[in-house]
Motif scaffolding. Sequence first.
Motif, short mmCIF file in Angstrom:
data_model
loop_
_atom_site.label_atom_id
_atom_site.label_comp_id
_atom_site.label_asym_id
_atom_site.label_seq_id
_atom_site.Cartn_x
_atom_site.Cartn_y
_atom_site.Cartn_z
N GLU A 130 -0.97 13.12 13.92
CA GLU A 130 0.31 12.44 14.06
C GLU A 130 0.10 10.93 14.01
OE1 GLU A 130 3.70 11.66 17.48
OE2 GLU A 130 2.31 13.32 17.73
N HIS A 131 0.86 10.26 13.15
CA HIS A 131 0.76 8.80 13.04
C HIS A 131 1.23 8.16 14.34
CE1 HIS A 131 2.59 4.83 11.95
NE2 HIS A 131 1.33 4.67 11.59
N VAL A 163 5.54 1.26 10.02
CA VAL A 163 5.71 0.36 11.16
C VAL A 163 6.07 1.15 12.41
CG1 VAL A 163 7.11 -1.52 12.10
CG2 VAL A 163 6.30 -1.62 9.74
N TRP A 164 6.91 2.16 12.27
CA TRP A 164 7.34 2.95 13.43
C TRP A 164 6.49 4.19 13.55
CZ3 TRP A 164 10.03 -0.22 16.04
CH2 TRP A 164 10.82 -1.15 15.39
N ALA A 165 6.09 4.50 14.76
CA ALA A 165 5.21 5.64 15.01
C ALA A 165 6.01 6.94 15.14
CB ALA A 165 4.45 5.39 16.30
N GLY A 166 5.32 8.06 14.96
CA GLY A 166 5.88 9.36 15.29
C GLY A 166 6.66 10.06 14.20
N TYR A 167 6.88 9.43 13.06
CA TYR A 167 7.67 10.07 12.01
C TYR A 167 6.83 10.82 10.99
CZ TYR A 167 11.47 7.22 13.79
OH TYR A 167 12.42 6.65 14.60
N LEU A 218 0.84 -1.19 0.00
CA LEU A 218 0.00 0.00 0.00
C LEU A 218 0.87 1.25 0.00
CD1 LEU A 218 -2.79 -0.92 2.58
CD2 LEU A 218 -3.04 -0.71 0.10
N ASN A 219 0.45 2.27 -0.74
CA ASN A 219 1.19 3.53 -0.83
C ASN A 219 0.40 4.67 -0.20
OD1 ASN A 219 3.55 2.75 -2.57
ND2 ASN A 219 1.85 2.09 -3.87
N PHE A 220 1.10 5.48 0.59
CA PHE A 220 0.48 6.58 1.31
C PHE A 220 1.25 7.87 1.03
CE2 PHE A 220 -0.33 2.72 3.65
CZ PHE A 220 -1.65 2.84 4.03
N GLU A 221 0.52 8.98 1.03
CA GLU A 221 1.16 10.28 1.03
C GLU A 221 1.18 10.72 2.48
OE1 GLU A 221 1.12 14.06 -1.85
OE2 GLU A 221 -0.80 13.61 -0.92
N VAL A 222 2.35 11.18 2.96
CA VAL A 222 2.52 11.55 4.36
C VAL A 222 3.22 12.90 4.45
CG1 VAL A 222 2.66 9.13 5.12
CG2 VAL A 222 4.75 10.36 4.55
N THR A 223 3.09 13.53 5.59
CA THR A 223 3.85 14.74 5.88
C THR A 223 4.95 14.35 6.85
OG1 THR A 223 1.86 16.09 5.64
CG2 THR A 223 3.71 17.09 6.79
N THR A 224 6.20 14.73 6.52
CA THR A 224 7.34 14.39 7.38
C THR A 224 7.46 15.42 8.49
OG1 THR A 224 8.91 15.71 6.10
CG2 THR A 224 8.57 13.42 5.39
N ASP A 225 8.39 15.17 9.43
CA ASP A 225 8.65 16.11 10.51
C ASP A 225 9.09 17.47 9.97
OD1 ASP A 225 7.97 14.30 12.47
OD2 ASP A 225 10.03 13.64 12.82
N ASP A 226 9.68 17.49 8.77
CA ASP A 226 10.14 18.74 8.14
C ASP A 226 9.01 19.47 7.43
OD1 ASP A 226 12.67 17.99 8.96
OD2 ASP A 226 13.17 17.07 7.04
N GLY A 227 7.81 18.90 7.40
CA GLY A 227 6.68 19.53 6.74
C GLY A 227 6.57 19.22 5.26
N GLU A 228 7.39 18.32 4.75
CA GLU A 228 7.34 17.96 3.33
C GLU A 228 6.38 16.80 3.12
OE1 GLU A 228 11.13 17.30 1.45
OE2 GLU A 228 12.11 18.71 2.80
N ARG A 229 5.68 16.83 1.97
CA ARG A 229 4.81 15.71 1.60
C ARG A 229 5.63 14.74 0.76
NH1 ARG A 229 0.41 14.36 4.15
NH2 ARG A 229 -0.87 13.84 2.36
#
Length: 171
Positions: free
Chosen positions: A131-132, A79-83, A59-70
Amino acid sequence: MVPRRLLLLGGALVLASFIVALAIGVGTPEPTVTLENQDNETHYVTAHTVPDEDAAGYLNFEVTTDDGERQLATYEDLVWAGYYQNVTLVDDGVNTQTFVVEPGETKHGFVDGWSSEDVTVYVNERGSQREHVTSRTISCGSRGQSHSFTLQESGSGGSYSCAGGFRWLLR
């Protein structure tokens, strides 16, 4: 006169035929889900249904990183939370449904679009920033499933049952 044993056997056959016909007529009910929010923030729990565990992994997801980038991320990246924040599925043709669970609320529902042998993928996001927090895959494949999650600040604990006994006959 018809012997009593023959009548009892005939009655048992009719009852068994009725139960089988009822099971076929009812179909395969989707899993039930219970979400209990013990956090002081709203949780957004999204259920995706896919045909098997391989499909879940891709599965593919679009996410926002801690730096604010999509950016794009696979389910394996979750698998890991918080990123990541704002986790949004970008694949077409995947049944998706989001449950919004307010602080102190317990929500009950069904996983829509589920078919026999499908795998259910849950993605839990917390708060207004979404937040994931956690991701989880449940691959029972049988009717009468029950999924339960306790939503907390540190993530979610949960359990699931792959078979609900004969309860599915009554739905």
